[in-house]
Structure formats: C-alpha cells, structure tokens
Design a protein around this motif. Structure first.
Motif, mmCIF file in Angstrom:
data_model
loop_
_atom_site.group_PDB
_atom_site.id
_atom_site.type_symbol
_atom_site.label_atom_id
_atom_site.label_comp_id
_atom_site.label_asym_id
_atom_site.label_seq_id
_atom_site.Cartn_x
_atom_site.Cartn_y
_atom_site.Cartn_z
ATOM 1 N N ASN A 182 36.944 38.777 42.023
ATOM 2 C CA ASN A 182 35.819 38.763 41.018
ATOM 3 C C ASN A 182 36.036 39.960 40.185
ATOM 4 O O ASN A 182 35.585 40.075 38.774
ATOM 5 N N ASN A 183 36.872 41.076 40.445
ATOM 6 C CA ASN A 183 37.394 42.028 39.552
ATOM 7 C C ASN A 183 38.108 41.454 38.433
ATOM 8 O O ASN A 183 38.159 41.805 37.207
ATOM 9 N N LEU A 184 39.192 40.663 38.985
ATOM 10 C CA LEU A 184 39.975 40.063 37.947
ATOM 11 C C LEU A 184 39.238 39.123 37.005
ATOM 12 O O LEU A 184 39.452 38.894 35.959
ATOM 13 N N MET A 185 38.411 38.405 37.652
ATOM 14 C CA MET A 185 37.339 37.432 36.494
ATOM 15 C C MET A 185 36.861 38.267 35.323
ATOM 16 O O MET A 185 36.701 38.120 34.285
ATOM 17 N N ALA A 186 36.172 39.305 35.869
ATOM 18 C CA ALA A 186 35.429 40.260 35.012
ATOM 19 C C ALA A 186 36.579 40.815 33.970
ATOM 20 O O ALA A 186 36.256 41.063 32.891
ATOM 21 N N TRP A 222 31.303 31.831 35.943
ATOM 22 C CA TRP A 222 31.765 31.647 37.350
ATOM 23 C C TRP A 222 31.228 32.733 38.114
ATOM 24 O O TRP A 222 30.708 32.716 39.293
ATOM 25 N N LEU A 223 31.025 33.947 37.662
ATOM 26 C CA LEU A 223 30.475 35.029 38.242
ATOM 27 C C LEU A 223 28.983 34.916 38.336
ATOM 28 O O LEU A 223 28.339 35.611 39.385
ATOM 29 N N SER A 267 25.845 33.100 42.620
ATOM 30 C CA SER A 267 25.964 34.012 41.592
ATOM 31 C C SER A 267 26.687 35.173 42.441
ATOM 32 O O SER A 267 26.207 35.488 43.569
ATOM 33 N N MET A 268 27.623 35.928 41.798
ATOM 34 C CA MET A 268 28.164 37.057 42.547
ATOM 35 C C MET A 268 27.862 38.371 42.091
ATOM 36 O O MET A 268 28.431 39.340 42.714
#
Length: 225
Positions: free
Chosen positions: A169-173, A201-202, A211-212
């Motif tokens: 999720n860090n990569l996603m953000a 996605w997040l 939700s992440m």
C-alpha cells in the motif's frame, strides 16, 4: 535501533531540518538558524560517507533493506538550495537526480522489505520547483519514465501495476502521489485514470472490498487489527 551514519539517513535529516528552517525563519529565527546549520552539517556528512547503512534489527525478525540513497541526497540538496539559494546545492540535486531518474521498484515484479524507501522521489519535484526550464523538463521526464513502467504492468481490471509485497500500500500511495505531482508539473492527464485507480484501491476497490485506511469510510468496511 537504526544506524544512520551514511548518506541514506543524514540527507533525510538534512532535508527535514532545512525545511524546518524555512518554515520557522519568521517565527523563531534563532531556532531556524540552528536547524539550518545542522542541515548543512548533516548533508556534508552524507557527502563524506556516501552509500547506505542497514538498520540493526535487535530482536526483530527482519530489518529494513534499503538499497538506494542518491534520492535522499537529491532531496537534501534541493531543500538546502531552497533555504540558502546556494547554486551548488541545486547542481548537486540535479546530479543526484540523473543518477537515479526512476525509483527502482517502478516496473519491477517484486522488491524486498523497504528496499526502495521512501518509494517515490520527491526530490524531483523540489528540483522542478526551483530549477531552470531545462531542468524542470528533465524532472518531468524522469517522473513520466517511472509512471510508464508501472502502467505497462497494469494490465488487470483494477489498473494496478505495482509489485504486491509487504507494505505494497505504500507503493500504491507513492504511485498516486507521483502521478498527481507529474500532472501538476506537466499539465498532462494521461495517467489520471491510473492515479485514481490507486486511490480507489486504497479505499476499497480491491479484491477484498476493504478500505486500507482505518476508520474510513466511517460506516464502511475497513482494515482492523
């Protein structure tokens, strides 16, 4: 306990202190001067001892395996230029940017834990803010190169092209942030759908419908410990 003696950590300290000096200059000049002095000293230490230094995990089952450091030096140099207007810092920032135009996870299939922290290079944006027109165009091109590499892998229905690893999720953000900065820097909206897909996605548009972000949406389904 993290051992931070080399460029990887000292330049992050330099960037934070240089930014703090800028923000506090009017309100607390004496403290801002102290921050500025320490920022220059930390950056000089990074120049003297280039490279990475791994963390010491103690009893932890893993350690942070950061492999890159020139992006940190770029950010430190660009913030010191913003603080001091000393042209040598901007030259340094551009030189470091050219050494790593794309954060290495972008376009890769996998990565190790924290290998390419902090996952996107904000230094490119800071060089763009302060650089000459030709330097600005190079920073835009560097961001576009990384975004293209991720988008080329985004062949699934979710329009997601990041490696799925621990901390993905860090990569996603980070991808969404780089896409947003690129859009603002260039006026080019070609990645807008992928930027939004990462945000979606997040917040739940993923195979789990979860939700992440803890607590958002308030009455929705989000991750819980």
């Amino acid at each position: 306990i993290a051992i931070r003696r080399r460029a990887m950590g000292t330049s992050q300290v330099a960037a934070a202190m240089a930014l703090g000096a800028q923000l506090l200059r009017a309100r607390d000049p004496a403290f801002a001067d102290t921050l500025a002095r320490k920022a220059r000293a930390a950056y000089a230490l990074g120049e003297e001892f280039p490279g990475v230094c791994q963390t010491a995990p103690g009893r932890a089952p893993y350690f942070y395996e950061e492999d890159n450091w020139v992006d940190d030096m770029e950010l430190g140099a660009s913030q010191l230029f913003a603080l001091t207007r000393d042209a040598r810092y901007l030259r340094d920032a551009v030189r470091y940017a050219e050494r790593e135009p794309v954060t290495p996870w972008m376009g890769a299939d996998t990565a190790r834990h924290y290998q390419w922290y902090p996952w996107f290079n904000n230094g490119h944006h800071e060089v763009w803010r302060h650089g000459a027109p030709d330097e600005q165009q190079r920073m835009i091109a560097f961001y576009r190169q990384g975004l293209d590499a991720v988008v080329a892998r985004a062949t699934n229905g979710f329009r997601i092209g990041i490696p799925f690893i621990w901390c993905s999720n860090n990569l996603m953000a980070s991808f969404a942030t780089q896409a947003m900065l690129y859009r603002r820097m260039s006026g080019d909206n070609r990645y807008r759908a992928y930027e939004q897909a990462a945000i979606d996605w997040l917040f739940g548009t993923n195979p789990w419908g979860i939700s992440m972000v803890v607590g958002i949406p308030e009455r929705g389904t989000y991750a819980r410990s």
